[in-house]
Design a protein around this motif. Structure first.
Motif, mmCIF file in Angstrom:
data_model
loop_
_atom_site.group_PDB
_atom_site.id
_atom_site.type_symbol
_atom_site.label_atom_id
_atom_site.label_comp_id
_atom_site.label_asym_id
_atom_site.label_seq_id
_atom_site.Cartn_x
_atom_site.Cartn_y
_atom_site.Cartn_z
ATOM 1 N N MET A 166 41.285 32.701 44.163
ATOM 2 C CA MET A 166 41.035 32.232 42.810
ATOM 3 C C MET A 166 39.558 32.382 42.471
ATOM 4 O O MET A 166 38.702 32.289 43.342
ATOM 5 C CB MET A 166 41.402 30.751 42.677
ATOM 6 C CG MET A 166 42.875 30.436 42.788
ATOM 7 S SD MET A 166 43.152 28.640 42.589
ATOM 8 C CE MET A 166 44.877 28.561 43.008
ATOM 9 N N LYS A 167 39.276 32.578 41.212
ATOM 10 C CA LYS A 167 37.898 32.593 40.730
ATOM 11 C C LYS A 167 37.634 31.274 40.028
ATOM 12 O O LYS A 167 38.319 30.919 39.072
ATOM 13 C CB LYS A 167 37.681 33.751 39.764
ATOM 14 C CG LYS A 167 37.676 35.103 40.422
ATOM 15 C CD LYS A 167 37.275 36.169 39.436
ATOM 16 C CE LYS A 167 37.108 37.500 40.151
ATOM 17 N NZ LYS A 167 36.642 38.544 39.220
ATOM 18 N N ASP B 158 51.929 24.987 34.551
ATOM 19 C CA ASP B 158 51.350 26.062 35.355
ATOM 20 C C ASP B 158 49.912 25.755 35.736
ATOM 21 O O ASP B 158 49.508 25.942 36.885
ATOM 22 C CB ASP B 158 51.427 27.394 34.590
ATOM 23 C CG ASP B 158 50.826 28.540 35.393
ATOM 24 O OD1 ASP B 158 51.361 28.849 36.477
ATOM 25 O OD2 ASP B 158 49.797 29.098 34.959
ATOM 26 N N ALA B 159 49.137 25.275 34.777
ATOM 27 C CA ALA B 159 47.743 24.935 35.057
ATOM 28 C C ALA B 159 47.664 23.824 36.099
ATOM 29 O O ALA B 159 46.844 23.883 37.030
ATOM 30 C CB ALA B 159 47.042 24.514 33.765
ATOM 31 N N MET B 160 48.528 22.828 35.954
ATOM 32 C CA MET B 160 48.566 21.714 36.906
ATOM 33 C C MET B 160 48.876 22.208 38.314
ATOM 34 O O MET B 160 48.214 21.812 39.284
ATOM 35 C CB MET B 160 49.612 20.698 36.458
ATOM 36 C CG MET B 160 49.751 19.483 37.333
ATOM 37 S SD MET B 160 51.026 18.345 36.717
ATOM 38 C CE MET B 160 52.518 19.323 36.998
ATOM 39 N N GLY C 257 34.872 32.169 36.067
ATOM 40 C CA GLY C 257 36.056 31.451 36.513
ATOM 41 C C GLY C 257 37.289 31.611 35.658
ATOM 42 O O GLY C 257 37.208 31.673 34.436
ATOM 43 N N ASP C 258 38.441 31.677 36.330
ATOM 44 C CA ASP C 258 39.723 31.505 35.653
ATOM 45 C C ASP C 258 40.005 30.004 35.551
ATOM 46 O O ASP C 258 40.675 29.540 34.642
ATOM 47 C CB ASP C 258 40.851 32.188 36.441
ATOM 48 C CG ASP C 258 40.618 33.691 36.552
ATOM 49 O OD1 ASP C 258 40.262 34.308 35.539
ATOM 50 O OD2 ASP C 258 40.771 34.231 37.664
ATOM 51 N N ILE D 47 41.712 27.588 32.424
ATOM 52 C CA ILE D 47 42.051 26.240 32.877
ATOM 53 C C ILE D 47 40.748 25.469 33.019
ATOM 54 O O ILE D 47 39.820 25.913 33.703
ATOM 55 C CB ILE D 47 42.799 26.282 34.224
ATOM 56 C CG1 ILE D 47 44.146 26.998 34.065
ATOM 57 C CG2 ILE D 47 42.993 24.879 34.781
ATOM 58 C CD1 ILE D 47 44.850 27.283 35.380
ATOM 59 N N LEU D 48 40.679 24.322 32.372
ATOM 60 C CA LEU D 48 39.481 23.489 32.429
ATOM 61 C C LEU D 48 39.824 22.197 33.164
ATOM 62 O O LEU D 48 40.686 21.433 32.724
ATOM 63 C CB LEU D 48 38.983 23.172 31.019
ATOM 64 C CG LEU D 48 37.680 22.388 30.944
ATOM 65 C CD1 LEU D 48 36.505 23.289 31.315
ATOM 66 C CD2 LEU D 48 37.479 21.817 29.547
ATOM 67 N N VAL D 49 39.167 21.975 34.290
ATOM 68 C CA VAL D 49 39.409 20.780 35.095
ATOM 69 C C VAL D 49 38.341 19.745 34.765
ATOM 70 O O VAL D 49 37.149 19.969 34.991
ATOM 71 C CB VAL D 49 39.373 21.104 36.606
ATOM 72 C CG1 VAL D 49 39.599 19.839 37.425
ATOM 73 C CG2 VAL D 49 40.415 22.157 36.950
#
Length: 196
Positions: A1-2, A141-143, A44-45, A71-73
Motif C-alpha cells: 500500500m502507498k 471497502d475503505a474500512m 498516498g492512496d 481514503i482519509l484516516v
C-alpha cells in the motif's frame, strides 16, 4: 500500500515506522519539515491525519481537491490545549466534521484510541494479546483496507461499519487520556477488546 501521513509528531512518526516495517511505502509530510504535506497527499492512496484536530480544517480544505477519491484516516482526537476533551456534542465527532470538509473523500476513523507510546513493535503485544485498533467508516471497502493495514502493522483491528461510531471512539480516547494523564497512570497503556 502507498500511505501518506500528515504530521511528523509522535503519532505520525511512530505510525510511519510501523507502516514501513510492514513493507508499505510511506511518505510523511509536515508544515515545517523537509517533506511538505502536499508530497504525502500526492503519494498516498491512504492518507493518515496525525495532527492536532484544531488544525485539520485549515490543512484539509487546502488539499481537498488532491484528496478526492482517496481514503482519509482520521487519527485525531478533539482536545483542548490542556488535554481536556473538546466536546462536540452527542450528534457529531471529529471524524464526522472532517468528512464534511472533504465530501469526495472516504473517511475512516482509526488509531485515535492508541497512545504513541504503544505504537511500537515491542509494546503492541500486551501479555499475549495485541492492542486493539478500532476502525470505523461508512465506506466498507475503505474500512477493510485500513483494517488490513492495521493488521499488517501488528494491531488487532475491530471494524465498525458506521463513521458515527467515531463519537464513541473519541470518548474512549478521552477516557484513555484521563486515566493516563489526569489520573497519572502513564501512556504505556492500551485497550484490548476481547470477544469470547
Amino acid at each position: 500500500m502507498k500511505v501518506g501521513i500528515i504530521g511528523a509528531g509522535n503519532v505520525g512518526s511512530r505510525l510511519a515506522a510501523l507502516i514501513s516495517a510492514a513493507g508499505h511505502e510511506v511518505v510523511v509530510g509536515n508544515r515545517d519539515g523537509d517533506t511538505p504535506i502536499e508530497a504525502a497527499v500526492k503519494h498516498g492512496d491512504i492518507i493518515i491525519v496525525a495532527i492536532h484536530y484544531a488544525a485539520t480544517a485549515d490543512v484539509l480544505t487546502k488539499y481537498a481537491d488532491q484528496l478526492e477519491g482517496k481514503i482519509l484516516v482520521d487519527a485525531t482526537n478533539p482536545l483542548n490545549e490542556d488535554w481536556s476533551p473538546m466536546l462536540l456534542g452527542e450528534t457529531s465527532s471529529a471524524a464526522e466534521e472532517t468528512a464534511k470538509l472533504v465530501p469526495g473523500v472516504k473517511v475512516v476513523k482509526a488509531f485515535n484510541t492508541i497512545f504513541a507510546d504503544v505504537m511500537t513493535a515491542e509494546h503492541q503485544n500486551r501479555n499475549g494479546s495485541l492492542t486493539t485498533a478500532f476502525v470505523a467508516s461508512d465506506d466498507q471497502d475503505a474500512m477493510e483496507q485500513v483494517a488490513n493495514l492495521a493488521a499488517s502493522m501488528g494491531f488487532a483491528p475491530i471494524t465498525i461499519n458506521k463513521l458515527s461510531a467515531a463519537r464513541y471512539l473519541e470518548a474512549v480516547a478521552h477516557l484513555n487520556i484521563e486515566l493516563a494523564v489526569g489520573q497519572g497512570g502513564g501512556t504505556n497503556a492500551a485497550f484490548i477488546y476481547h470477544r469470547g
